[in-house]
Design an enzyme around this catalytic site. Structure first.
Site, short mmCIF file in Angstrom:
data_model
loop_
_atom_site.label_atom_id
_atom_site.label_comp_id
_atom_site.label_asym_id
_atom_site.label_seq_id
_atom_site.Cartn_x
_atom_site.Cartn_y
_atom_site.Cartn_z
N GLY A 221 0.85 -0.92 0.01
CA GLY A 221 0.15 -0.03 -0.20
C GLY A 221 0.87 1.29 -0.35
O GLY A 221 1.97 1.39 -0.59
N ILE A 222 0.33 2.42 0.71
CA ILE A 222 1.15 3.81 1.10
C ILE A 222 2.63 3.28 1.54
O ILE A 222 3.14 3.95 1.10
CB ILE A 222 0.57 4.65 1.82
CG1 ILE A 222 -0.96 4.46 1.42
CG2 ILE A 222 0.86 5.87 1.73
CD1 ILE A 222 -1.94 5.35 1.98
N ASN A 291 4.23 5.40 9.15
CA ASN A 291 3.04 5.25 8.30
C ASN A 291 2.47 4.48 8.77
O ASN A 291 1.13 3.88 8.32
CB ASN A 291 3.62 4.48 6.86
CG ASN A 291 2.40 4.25 6.33
OD1 ASN A 291 1.85 4.68 5.31
ND2 ASN A 291 3.03 2.72 5.96
N GLY A 293 -0.80 2.24 10.36
CA GLY A 293 -1.84 2.23 11.07
C GLY A 293 -2.48 0.97 10.61
O GLY A 293 -2.92 0.26 9.70
N ASN A 302 -21.18 1.67 20.26
CA ASN A 302 -21.40 0.55 20.59
C ASN A 302 -19.79 -0.14 19.92
O ASN A 302 -19.10 -1.68 19.98
CB ASN A 302 -21.81 0.16 18.76
CG ASN A 302 -23.48 0.32 18.15
OD1 ASN A 302 -23.71 0.61 19.20
ND2 ASN A 302 -23.35 1.00 17.16
N TYR A 360 -10.01 6.20 15.40
CA TYR A 360 -8.99 6.97 14.47
C TYR A 360 -8.77 7.79 13.99
O TYR A 360 -7.54 8.36 14.09
CB TYR A 360 -9.53 5.89 13.09
CG TYR A 360 -8.53 6.49 12.07
CD1 TYR A 360 -7.85 5.22 11.50
CD2 TYR A 360 -8.96 6.86 10.84
CE1 TYR A 360 -6.45 5.38 10.24
CE2 TYR A 360 -8.37 7.42 9.86
CZ TYR A 360 -7.10 6.76 9.15
OH TYR A 360 -6.37 7.10 8.36
N LYS A 364 -5.02 9.77 14.76
CA LYS A 364 -5.14 10.47 13.22
C LYS A 364 -4.75 12.24 13.87
O LYS A 364 -3.93 13.00 13.47
CB LYS A 364 -5.30 10.04 12.50
CG LYS A 364 -5.32 9.10 11.66
CD LYS A 364 -4.01 8.70 11.39
CE LYS A 364 -3.35 7.40 10.54
NZ LYS A 364 -1.87 7.38 10.11
#
Length: 453
Positions: A221-222, A291, A293, A302, A360, A364
């Site tokens: 990925g990234i 990077n 994550g 919930n 999340y 971030k």
């Protein structure tokens, strides 16, 4: 992964239908190819300020053709420009903002496809009175122009502190080139946290030659793309990932002639192991990219506490606490070399918020907080910055429901999703030795979102 909607709009019938219905018609973006010139065309330069007289010379050192264009001058019918740079540092009152109109209006219709526009100003927080008002107004101007320029064009504002004029080359190289294809409407500050002496870059095509870079989550990925771009720019790359991704990680690092370290970054001894590996095998590190994550989405109502595999705790541990602990260990042990760069991967979700992602988005936003907390604390020319990606097309986003995915890709000024390489190119700009005065920044790689942040 192709963008089917964009492919459709590029067809004859697709152009007709989307035009009739008033739907977005995204331009296929130009991206940098190794060995290509930074700018394939001419950049027009104007304005009256601290950098006006030196801009053409700076562009020349980058191999970019620059030409001074007086305000109000209308180019000939055959003239096209790949970029425009306006020095607005000389604007000291709001009535002088008309100089923006006088420079840009005659030139905008002469822009080539996928043009780059950069306005240079003075950080408003470093000046007072009418000058502060005028300089702050530049943000509204550039962000609006970014949403109307069209044809795959981008617009940025670069605030340059007094004394940091000699540190703009790497930023102009990035923002005027296809490397910044998916970055628009952003504000970059140079020298706002002290004007570090710029490092000489011997080869702008390989600015990281001889440097050591570590990238977490580098197996795919990234993260994989970050490793590849840093390697392209000359760095020796050490990739880090979890044991489950060991095979993929080893394959990528073998291809890049790099090194690897397999571990869970949330482990108690992870910071010490990373520091020891970098110090003993590589003599330190120049570029640190946080990077790695994860996401564990669920509405907060919930998200039961102490559940098996606690969603909140896991996400914060991987995305934020681990980078904090690793950064501190590397700094305390002196593993980060002088002039080094620490780079966090945040998210536009950490700025604007997202339903079902309180864990999340908190993590971030915390990455941005890490940048804020360390920017003025770092010594020896070490910098810290972050990228905040928007909708980036990856295997993960490919699993998003079609309608949600389409909305996510279209609600930005470029009307399309970004690619992992767009994030990687932004990180490579931060990592460049020429970016020593670029400190404390958070740049969104989102095509300039139309709503929210």
């Amino acid at each position: 992964m192709s963008d089917r909607y964009q492919d459709f709009t590029a067809s004859t019938i697709g152009k007709q239908i989307t035009k009739l219905l008033g739907l977005p018609q995204p331009t296929r973006l130009e991206r940098y190819a190794e060995g290509a010139p930074l700018v394939d065309g001419t950049v027009a330069v104007g304005g009256r300020g601290r950098l006006a007289e030196s801009l053409v010379g700076i562009l020349d050192t980058l191999g970019i053709a620059g030409v001074e264009t007086p305000a109000g001058e209308t180019p000939g019918d055959a003239t096209t420009y790949k970029g425009l740079v306006f020095d607005a540092t000389g604007l000291t009152s709001s009535d002088q903002l008309v100089a923006l109109r006088d420079f840009f209006t005659p030139l905008l219709r002469s822009l080539d496809r996928c043009p780059r526009v950069v306005v240079i100003g003075t950080p408003p927080e470093l000046v007072d009175g009418a000058e502060r008002v005028a300089q702050r107004a530049l943000e509204g101007f550039t962000r609006s122009l970014g949403k109307e320029i069209g044809r795959g064009g981008t617009v940025q504002l670069v605030y340059v502190a007094d004394g940091a004029e000699g540190s703009v080359a790497s930023t102009l190289a990035f923002l005027l080139s296809p490397k910044s294809a998916y970055v628009s409407g952003q504000v970059v500050r140079i020298g706002a946290h002290g004007a570090a002496k710029p490092c000489e870059v011997a080869d702008w095509t390989r600015p990281l030659e001889g440097k050591v870079a570590v990238v977490t989550g580098a197996s795919r990925g990234i993260g994989e793309q970050i490793a590849r771009v840093l390697h392209r720019d000359g760095a020796t790359v050490i990739g880090i990932d979890v044991p489950q991704a060991a095979s993929e990680l080893q394959g990528v690092m073998r291809e890049l002639d790099g090194d690897h370290l397999v571990l869970d970054i949330t482990a108690k001894d992870a910071p010490q192991r990373i520091a020891h590996h970098l110090q003993t095998k590589h003599g330190g590190v120049d570029v640190v990219v946080h990077n790695a994550g994860i996401t564990r989405d669920r509405k907060l109502a919930n998200m039961a506490p102490n559940e098996k595999g606690d969603r909140f705790e896991q996400v914060v541990a991987v995305n934020l606490t681990a980078p904090e602990r690793i950064t501190r260990e590397l700094l305390d042990q002196g593993v980060v070399n002088k002039g080094g760069s620490i780079i966090g991967v945040a998210s536009i979700a950490g700025i604007a918020g997202n339903v079902g992602q309180t864990n999340y988005t908190a993590s971030k936003a915390g990455v941005i907080g890490l940048v804020d907390s360390l920017a003025d604390e770092l010594k020896d020319g070490i910098t810290i910055n972050a990228v905040a990606p928007g909708f980036i097309i990856t295997q993960m986003t490919a699993a998003v429901p079609f309608a949600t995915r389409e909305v996510g890709q279209r609600l930005n000024a470029l009307a399309q999703g970004g690619l992992p390489v767009d994030v990687a190119e932004t990180i490579a700009w931060y990592a460049s030795p020429g970016s020593t005065a670029v400190n404390g920044n958070v740049v969104r790689v989102c095509g300039q979102m139309m709503l929210g942040a």
